[in-house]
Design a protein around this motif. Structure first.
Motif, mmCIF file in Angstrom:
data_model
loop_
_atom_site.group_PDB
_atom_site.id
_atom_site.type_symbol
_atom_site.label_atom_id
_atom_site.label_comp_id
_atom_site.label_asym_id
_atom_site.label_seq_id
_atom_site.Cartn_x
_atom_site.Cartn_y
_atom_site.Cartn_z
ATOM 1 N N MET A 24 0.833 -1.207 0.000
ATOM 2 C CA MET A 24 0.000 0.000 0.000
ATOM 3 C C MET A 24 0.868 1.258 0.000
ATOM 4 S SD MET A 24 -2.768 -1.463 2.759
ATOM 5 C CE MET A 24 -3.277 0.160 3.330
ATOM 6 N N VAL A 25 1.884 1.256 0.838
ATOM 7 C CA VAL A 25 2.802 2.404 0.881
ATOM 8 C C VAL A 25 3.446 2.620 -0.479
ATOM 9 C CG1 VAL A 25 4.977 3.257 1.842
ATOM 10 C CG2 VAL A 25 3.263 2.258 3.357
ATOM 11 N N GLU A 26 3.887 1.528 -1.110
ATOM 12 C CA GLU A 26 4.529 1.639 -2.423
ATOM 13 C C GLU A 26 3.554 2.213 -3.447
ATOM 14 O OE1 GLU A 26 7.385 1.492 -5.399
ATOM 15 O OE2 GLU A 26 7.553 1.411 -3.207
ATOM 16 N N GLY A 27 2.300 1.745 -3.421
ATOM 17 C CA GLY A 27 1.308 2.271 -4.350
ATOM 18 C C GLY A 27 1.037 3.743 -4.134
ATOM 19 N N TRP A 28 0.943 4.157 -2.874
ATOM 20 C CA TRP A 28 0.722 5.573 -2.589
ATOM 21 C C TRP A 28 1.923 6.420 -2.999
ATOM 22 C CZ3 TRP A 28 -1.729 3.707 2.523
ATOM 23 C CH2 TRP A 28 -3.126 3.630 2.364
ATOM 24 N N ARG A 29 3.123 5.871 -2.858
ATOM 25 C CA ARG A 29 4.318 6.587 -3.321
ATOM 26 C C ARG A 29 4.248 6.794 -4.834
ATOM 27 N NH1 ARG A 29 8.689 3.710 -3.208
ATOM 28 N NH2 ARG A 29 10.029 5.485 -3.576
ATOM 29 N N LEU A 30 3.877 5.729 -5.568
ATOM 30 C CA LEU A 30 3.769 5.830 -7.027
ATOM 31 C C LEU A 30 2.695 6.835 -7.433
ATOM 32 C CD1 LEU A 30 4.048 2.099 -8.189
ATOM 33 C CD2 LEU A 30 5.732 3.911 -8.502
ATOM 34 N N ALA A 31 1.641 6.919 -6.612
ATOM 35 C CA ALA A 31 0.549 7.852 -6.914
ATOM 36 C C ALA A 31 0.906 9.293 -6.576
ATOM 37 C CB ALA A 31 -0.711 7.440 -6.151
ATOM 38 N N GLY A 32 2.045 9.498 -5.940
ATOM 39 C CA GLY A 32 2.487 10.843 -5.599
ATOM 40 C C GLY A 32 1.868 11.416 -4.345
#
Length: 271
Positions: free
Chosen positions: A19-27
């Motif tokens: 989830m953290v990685e996805g939110w990072r990718l989403a900016g």
């Protein structure tokens, strides 16, 4: 967009980390997020500490990302930090809202069932709450929509079904890709090439289906010409509904285990 400030990840293993990685990718702005891990192992993009006393200001949102079996060990230490405005998002498999309310009574409880592709923003996230008001539901929806398809379940039974299919599903798809690759090796392909072909075939088929919105049966019929090679193979998969029965039994096993985890969280004995 940013996570509620501050946000704590209490435990940050495979799923919370995805989830953290996805939110990072989403900016998303993660500057006010803190991961609390006893190991102190860093979580990329998020401040990481080893204990609650190092976490800082009281959280606006807490994401429970530890193993369900640790609930009674960890919950008491979080109690002093909770207010009626704290959002507790639980990704603990099978732990029902009522069980969470008993441990985190003051807080707004939201259950979330994400799957691993949230790491690349192509995930599915089931959400459920019987305490969140419309403002909280909107806020949570926006945050999780950055990770893929986010949908609210009308009941915990429906949420369990989402978890059995979407949450566990990537593992079963991975097994299918492996089996397809192994069949290619048996037909004489080099292992690495077979693995690549199998993965690209599954990825391409999913992309085609998502793009055209064709039903799976219709798509299969487009590939299978009468009395051709594909039809011969489908004859094996479709024989007496064996393949559907196998997948159905697999999903049912995941659902039953979720029910067992829920019973354990309620303090019931599981045979």
């Amino acid at each position: 967009m940013q996570l509620p400030s501050p946000t704590w990840f209490v435990g940050c293993g495979n799923m919370a980390g995805a989830m953290v990685e996805g939110w990072r990718l989403a900016g998303l702005d993660l500057s006010m997020a803190t991961a609390i891990r006893p190991s102190g192992k860093p979580v990329e993009g998020v401040r990481t500490v080893a204990s609650l006393k190092e976490a800082g200001a009281a959280p606006r949102m807490i994401v429970l990302g530890f193993k369900p079996q640790s609930l009674d060990e960890i919950a008491p230490s979080l109690q002093p930090w909770l207010t009626s405005k704290t959002i507790v998002v639980s990704i603990l498999a099978g732990v029902e809202a009522e069980s969470l309310k008993r441990r985190f009574g003051k807080a707004v409880i939201v259950r979330a069932v994400p799957n691993l592709p949230v790491a690349v923003r192509r995930g599915v996230v089931g959400l459920y709450s019987d305490t969140a008001d419309e403002a909280v539901r909107k806020q949570v929806s926006e945050i999780f929509a950055a990770l893929g398809l986010a949908l609210w379940a009308e009941s915990e039974t429906a949420l369990g079904a989402i978890g059995a299919v979407a949450g566990a599903g990537p593992a079963y798809v991975a097994r299918f890709v492996d089996a397809l690759a192994a069949a290619g090796v048996k037909q004489g392909l080099p292992q690495e090439l077979a693995a690549t072909i199998a993965l690209e075939t599954v990825f391409g088929t999913a992309w085609l289906a998502a793009s055209t919105r064709e039903g799976m049966d219709e798509l299969a019929k487009r590939v299978a010409s009468p009395k051709g090679t594909t039809e011969a193979g489908l004859g094996v998969l479709d024989r007496e509904g064996a393949f559907q029965q196998l997948i159905g039994a697999t999903i049912d096993a995941a659902r039953r285990r979720g029910a067992e985890l829920a019973a354990e969280a309620r303090g019931e004995q599981v045979a």
